[in-house]
Design a protein around this motif. Structure first.
Motif, PDB file in Angstrom:
ATOM      1  N   PHE A 120       2.427  -3.521  -2.170  1.00  0.00           N
ATOM      2  CA  PHE A 120       1.168  -3.012  -1.620  1.00  0.00           C
ATOM      3  C   PHE A 120       0.937  -1.558  -2.047  1.00  0.00           C
ATOM      4  O   PHE A 120      -0.154  -1.200  -2.494  1.00  0.00           O
ATOM      5  CB  PHE A 120       1.181  -3.132  -0.092  1.00  0.00           C
ATOM      6  CG  PHE A 120       0.164  -2.263   0.599  1.00  0.00           C
ATOM      7  CD1 PHE A 120      -1.193  -2.417   0.347  1.00  0.00           C
ATOM      8  CD2 PHE A 120       0.564  -1.277   1.490  1.00  0.00           C
ATOM      9  CE1 PHE A 120      -2.136  -1.598   0.973  1.00  0.00           C
ATOM     10  CE2 PHE A 120      -0.364  -0.467   2.121  1.00  0.00           C
ATOM     11  CZ  PHE A 120      -1.717  -0.625   1.857  1.00  0.00           C
ATOM     12  N   SER A 121       1.972  -0.724  -1.919  1.00  0.00           N
ATOM     13  CA  SER A 121       1.839   0.704  -2.276  1.00  0.00           C
ATOM     14  C   SER A 121       1.450   0.876  -3.739  1.00  0.00           C
ATOM     15  O   SER A 121       0.619   1.721  -4.081  1.00  0.00           O
ATOM     16  CB  SER A 121       3.149   1.455  -1.999  1.00  0.00           C
ATOM     17  OG  SER A 121       3.441   1.439  -0.627  1.00  0.00           O
ATOM     18  N   THR A 144       2.809  -0.178  10.486  1.00  0.00           N
ATOM     19  CA  THR A 144       3.701   0.216   9.390  1.00  0.00           C
ATOM     20  C   THR A 144       3.153  -0.321   8.068  1.00  0.00           C
ATOM     21  O   THR A 144       2.340  -1.261   8.058  1.00  0.00           O
ATOM     22  CB  THR A 144       5.105  -0.377   9.598  1.00  0.00           C
ATOM     23  OG1 THR A 144       4.995  -1.816   9.557  1.00  0.00           O
ATOM     24  CG2 THR A 144       5.703   0.059  10.937  1.00  0.00           C
ATOM     25  N   LEU A 145       3.652   0.234   6.969  1.00  0.00           N
ATOM     26  CA  LEU A 145       3.233  -0.254   5.645  1.00  0.00           C
ATOM     27  C   LEU A 145       3.637  -1.711   5.465  1.00  0.00           C
ATOM     28  O   LEU A 145       2.898  -2.501   4.861  1.00  0.00           O
ATOM     29  CB  LEU A 145       3.828   0.606   4.531  1.00  0.00           C
ATOM     30  CG  LEU A 145       3.255   2.015   4.341  1.00  0.00           C
ATOM     31  CD1 LEU A 145       3.784   2.621   3.058  1.00  0.00           C
ATOM     32  CD2 LEU A 145       1.730   1.998   4.310  1.00  0.00           C
ATOM     33  N   ASP A 146       4.824  -2.069   5.974  1.00  0.00           N
ATOM     34  CA  ASP A 146       5.275  -3.472   5.865  1.00  0.00           C
ATOM     35  C   ASP A 146       4.290  -4.413   6.546  1.00  0.00           C
ATOM     36  O   ASP A 146       3.945  -5.468   6.006  1.00  0.00           O
ATOM     37  CB  ASP A 146       6.660  -3.638   6.515  1.00  0.00           C
ATOM     38  CG  ASP A 146       7.772  -3.148   5.596  1.00  0.00           C
ATOM     39  OD1 ASP A 146       7.761  -3.526   4.418  1.00  0.00           O
ATOM     40  OD2 ASP A 146       8.631  -2.374   6.053  1.00  0.00           O
ATOM     41  N   ARG A 147       3.831  -4.004   7.726  1.00  0.00           N
ATOM     42  CA  ARG A 147       2.926  -4.883   8.482  1.00  0.00           C
ATOM     43  C   ARG A 147       1.559  -4.973   7.788  1.00  0.00           C
ATOM     44  O   ARG A 147       0.978  -6.052   7.686  1.00  0.00           O
ATOM     45  CB  ARG A 147       2.769  -4.342   9.907  1.00  0.00           C
ATOM     46  CG  ARG A 147       1.829  -5.186  10.731  1.00  0.00           C
ATOM     47  CD  ARG A 147       2.206  -5.279  12.175  1.00  0.00           C
ATOM     48  NE  ARG A 147       1.161  -6.009  12.883  1.00  0.00           N
ATOM     49  CZ  ARG A 147       0.584  -5.606  14.000  1.00  0.00           C
ATOM     50  NH1 ARG A 147       0.947  -4.480  14.575  1.00  0.00           N
ATOM     51  NH2 ARG A 147      -0.354  -6.328  14.571  1.00  0.00           N
ATOM     52  N   ILE A 148       1.059  -3.832   7.318  1.00  0.00           N
ATOM     53  CA  ILE A 148      -0.233  -3.848   6.607  1.00  0.00           C
ATOM     54  C   ILE A 148      -0.133  -4.746   5.377  1.00  0.00           C
ATOM     55  O   ILE A 148      -0.995  -5.586   5.126  1.00  0.00           O
ATOM     56  CB  ILE A 148      -0.667  -2.422   6.204  1.00  0.00           C
ATOM     57  CG1 ILE A 148      -0.950  -1.576   7.454  1.00  0.00           C
ATOM     58  CG2 ILE A 148      -1.908  -2.468   5.307  1.00  0.00           C
ATOM     59  CD1 ILE A 148      -1.167  -0.101   7.158  1.00  0.00           C
ATOM     60  N   ALA A 149       0.965  -4.567   4.604  1.00  0.00           N
ATOM     61  CA  ALA A 149       1.168  -5.366   3.386  1.00  0.00           C
ATOM     62  C   ALA A 149       1.154  -6.853   3.716  1.00  0.00           C
ATOM     63  O   ALA A 149       0.483  -7.649   3.041  1.00  0.00           O
ATOM     64  CB  ALA A 149       2.485  -4.976   2.721  1.00  0.00           C
ATOM     65  N   ASP A 150       1.879  -7.234   4.771  1.00  0.00           N
ATOM     66  CA  ASP A 150       1.963  -8.638   5.158  1.00  0.00           C
ATOM     67  C   ASP A 150       0.594  -9.177   5.581  1.00  0.00           C
ATOM     68  O   ASP A 150       0.206 -10.285   5.215  1.00  0.00           O
ATOM     69  CB  ASP A 150       2.969  -8.787   6.312  1.00  0.00           C
ATOM     70  CG  ASP A 150       3.083 -10.234   6.766  1.00  0.00           C
ATOM     71  OD1 ASP A 150       3.429 -11.092   5.931  1.00  0.00           O
ATOM     72  OD2 ASP A 150       2.798 -10.508   7.943  1.00  0.00           O
ATOM     73  N   ILE A 161      -2.392  -8.314   4.709  1.00  0.00           N
ATOM     74  CA  ILE A 161      -3.441  -8.450   3.690  1.00  0.00           C
ATOM     75  C   ILE A 161      -2.969  -9.207   2.441  1.00  0.00           C
ATOM     76  O   ILE A 161      -3.679  -9.271   1.445  1.00  0.00           O
ATOM     77  CB  ILE A 161      -4.069  -7.096   3.300  1.00  0.00           C
ATOM     78  CG1 ILE A 161      -3.042  -6.170   2.650  1.00  0.00           C
ATOM     79  CG2 ILE A 161      -4.714  -6.438   4.510  1.00  0.00           C
ATOM     80  CD1 ILE A 161      -3.663  -4.898   2.071  1.00  0.00           C
ATOM     81  N   GLY A 162      -1.745  -9.777   2.504  1.00  0.00           N
ATOM     82  CA  GLY A 162      -1.357 -10.697   1.444  1.00  0.00           C
ATOM     83  C   GLY A 162      -0.480 -10.135   0.341  1.00  0.00           C
ATOM     84  O   GLY A 162      -0.432 -10.715  -0.745  1.00  0.00           O
ATOM     85  N   TYR A 163       0.210  -9.016   0.592  1.00  0.00           N
ATOM     86  CA  TYR A 163       1.170  -8.506  -0.386  1.00  0.00           C
ATOM     87  C   TYR A 163       2.583  -8.870   0.051  1.00  0.00           C
ATOM     88  O   TYR A 163       2.884  -8.906   1.240  1.00  0.00           O
ATOM     89  CB  TYR A 163       1.031  -6.986  -0.556  1.00  0.00           C
ATOM     90  CG  TYR A 163      -0.219  -6.603  -1.321  1.00  0.00           C
ATOM     91  CD1 TYR A 163      -0.213  -6.530  -2.712  1.00  0.00           C
ATOM     92  CD2 TYR A 163      -1.412  -6.364  -0.649  1.00  0.00           C
ATOM     93  CE1 TYR A 163      -1.368  -6.219  -3.416  1.00  0.00           C
ATOM     94  CE2 TYR A 163      -2.575  -6.050  -1.348  1.00  0.00           C
ATOM     95  CZ  TYR A 163      -2.538  -5.978  -2.736  1.00  0.00           C
ATOM     96  OH  TYR A 163      -3.684  -5.670  -3.424  1.00  0.00           O
ATOM     97  N   GLU A 164       3.459  -9.125  -0.954  1.00  0.00           N
ATOM     98  CA  GLU A 164       4.811  -9.602  -0.639  1.00  0.00           C
ATOM     99  C   GLU A 164       5.673  -8.543   0.025  1.00  0.00           C
ATOM    100  O   GLU A 164       6.592  -8.857   0.773  1.00  0.00           O
ATOM    101  CB  GLU A 164       5.497 -10.100  -1.922  1.00  0.00           C
ATOM    102  CG  GLU A 164       4.911 -11.416  -2.432  1.00  0.00           C
ATOM    103  CD  GLU A 164       5.542 -11.845  -3.750  1.00  0.00           C
ATOM    104  OE1 GLU A 164       6.557 -11.234  -4.157  1.00  0.00           O
ATOM    105  OE2 GLU A 164       5.014 -12.792  -4.360  1.00  0.00           O
ATOM    106  N   SER A 165       5.400  -7.284  -0.279  1.00  0.00           N
ATOM    107  CA  SER A 165       6.239  -6.211   0.274  1.00  0.00           C
ATOM    108  C   SER A 165       5.432  -4.932   0.371  1.00  0.00           C
ATOM    109  O   SER A 165       4.349  -4.801  -0.225  1.00  0.00           O
ATOM    110  CB  SER A 165       7.440  -5.969  -0.650  1.00  0.00           C
ATOM    111  OG  SER A 165       6.973  -5.481  -1.913  1.00  0.00           O
ATOM    112  N   ALA A 166       5.985  -3.964   1.109  1.00  0.00           N
ATOM    113  CA  ALA A 166       5.336  -2.655   1.227  1.00  0.00           C
ATOM    114  C   ALA A 166       5.244  -1.980  -0.134  1.00  0.00           C
ATOM    115  O   ALA A 166       4.257  -1.307  -0.440  1.00  0.00           O
ATOM    116  CB  ALA A 166       6.111  -1.774   2.215  1.00  0.00           C
ATOM    117  N   SER A 167       6.279  -2.177  -0.973  1.00  0.00           N
ATOM    118  CA  SER A 167       6.247  -1.511  -2.285  1.00  0.00           C
ATOM    119  C   SER A 167       5.183  -2.126  -3.197  1.00  0.00           C
ATOM    120  O   SER A 167       4.486  -1.412  -3.927  1.00  0.00           O
ATOM    121  CB  SER A 167       7.621  -1.559  -2.960  1.00  0.00           C
ATOM    122  OG  SER A 167       8.005  -2.891  -3.185  1.00  0.00           O
TER     123      SER A 167
END
Length: 304
Positions: free
Chosen positions: A279-280, A263-269, A271-277
């Motif tokens: 990261f997006s 999921t986007l949430d998991r990818i974001a987490d 690679i070091g982004y606080e949230s999916a948004s």
């Protein structure tokens, strides 16, 4: 994994074409540029490789040449010859006199790599890696080349599969071989890995890509002042440390999106982004489209 293994894992190289090339007498052929990494292993005799506007390069028995992106070049029996335009083929090629024993033999071909990250990762590599047979460090490369030559001469069952695996090992060995001859004006990962301080920094970033790295914290790992470290990193790697980290995070994100299992949430987490948004937003800013659109456009061709 170490940074080089990380990069190779994302590139997922495999041998697209490998074919015997032989020649006798006087001959010269010219190939157009193509994006795929190309290689030549000289198995017998001598040939000359000439790139536009450059001095011809001599390839002797046992030499290995790797071109991460392949520019137009001429392959010839003697230096300075004009080549006949030739299309790459995935079958054995014989140049010059068609009868009689060949006085030159080589194995040549291309590697197929994961296209989504190819531009970023190939930019980390030197323009050319040439391993002459005399290189001291290349004892291992020499043994690999001998094994490949032996496999080429035989007709054992499983020959194609064995050659493919050996060529992939040869590619990795050539990339990590610090004795290889490179054009040293090109910044990139391989140059960074020749510098002990930068190697520590790259290893730290790759081992914990989620961390909130700063130039100051990375400079401490390098054991250098902030300004000296930033200047050195930029000169050797071709971009600043935080920019390198951002590019690497996006390379990992693209790879995860293409595989389609997270999921986007998991990818974001991861690679070091606080949230999916968050990261997006970063992804759209760098790649010009949102992650979902990237996955839809590239994922279909990736799985085709």
């Amino acid at each position: 994994m170490d940074p080089l293994s990380d990069v190779i894992a994302l590139l997922r190289p495999n041998t697209a074409i490998s074919k015997p090339i032989s020649g006798r007498g006087a001959w010269a052929v010219r190939y157009a540029a193509h994006d795929a990494p190309g290689f030549t292993i000289a198995l017998k005799g001598v040939c000359w490789v000439t790139f536009e506007g450059e001095t011809p390069l001599k390839l002797e028995t046992g030499a290995f040449l790797l071109l991460p992106t392949t520019p137009a070049f001429t392959l010839s029996s003697l230096p300075g010859m004009d080549g006949t335009p030739t299309e790459p083929m995935d079958m054995p090629v014989r140049h010059g006199e068609q009868d009689g024993e060949a006085d030159f033999m080589a194995l040549g071909g291309t590697f197929r790599i994961e296209t989504a990250n190819a531009p970023l990762l190939l930019a980390m590599l030197p323009r050319m890696i040439h391993v002459p047979p005399s290189e001291g460090r290349s004892a291992r490369l020499g043994r690999l080349i001998d094994l490949i030559a032996e496999e080429c001469r035989g007709e054992e069952a499983g020959k194609d599969m064995i050659l493919q695996r050996m060529l992939e090992v040869l590619l990795i060995e050539a990339l990590r071989s610090h004795g290889t001859t490179m054009d040293d004006d090109r910044a990139g990962l391989l140059h960074g890995m020749r510098d002990p301080a930068l190697t520590r920094v790259l290893a730290a970033m790759h081992s914990d890509v989620r961390a909130d790295w700063t130039v100051a914290s990375l400079a401490r790992i390098a054991g250098q002042s902030r300004s000296a470290f930033a200047a050195r990193f930029g000169a050797v790697l071709g971009c600043g440390p935080i920019e390198y980290l951002a590019r690497w995070r996006m390379a990992l994100a693209k790879d995860a999106l293409l595989r389609g299992a997270k999921t986007l949430d998991r990818i974001a987490d991861e690679i070091g982004y606080e949230s999916a948004s968050a990261f997006s937003t970063a992804f759209r800013k760098r790649l010009g489209c949102p992650p979902g659109q990237f996955a839809r456009i590239n994922g279909s061709s990736h799985h085709a």
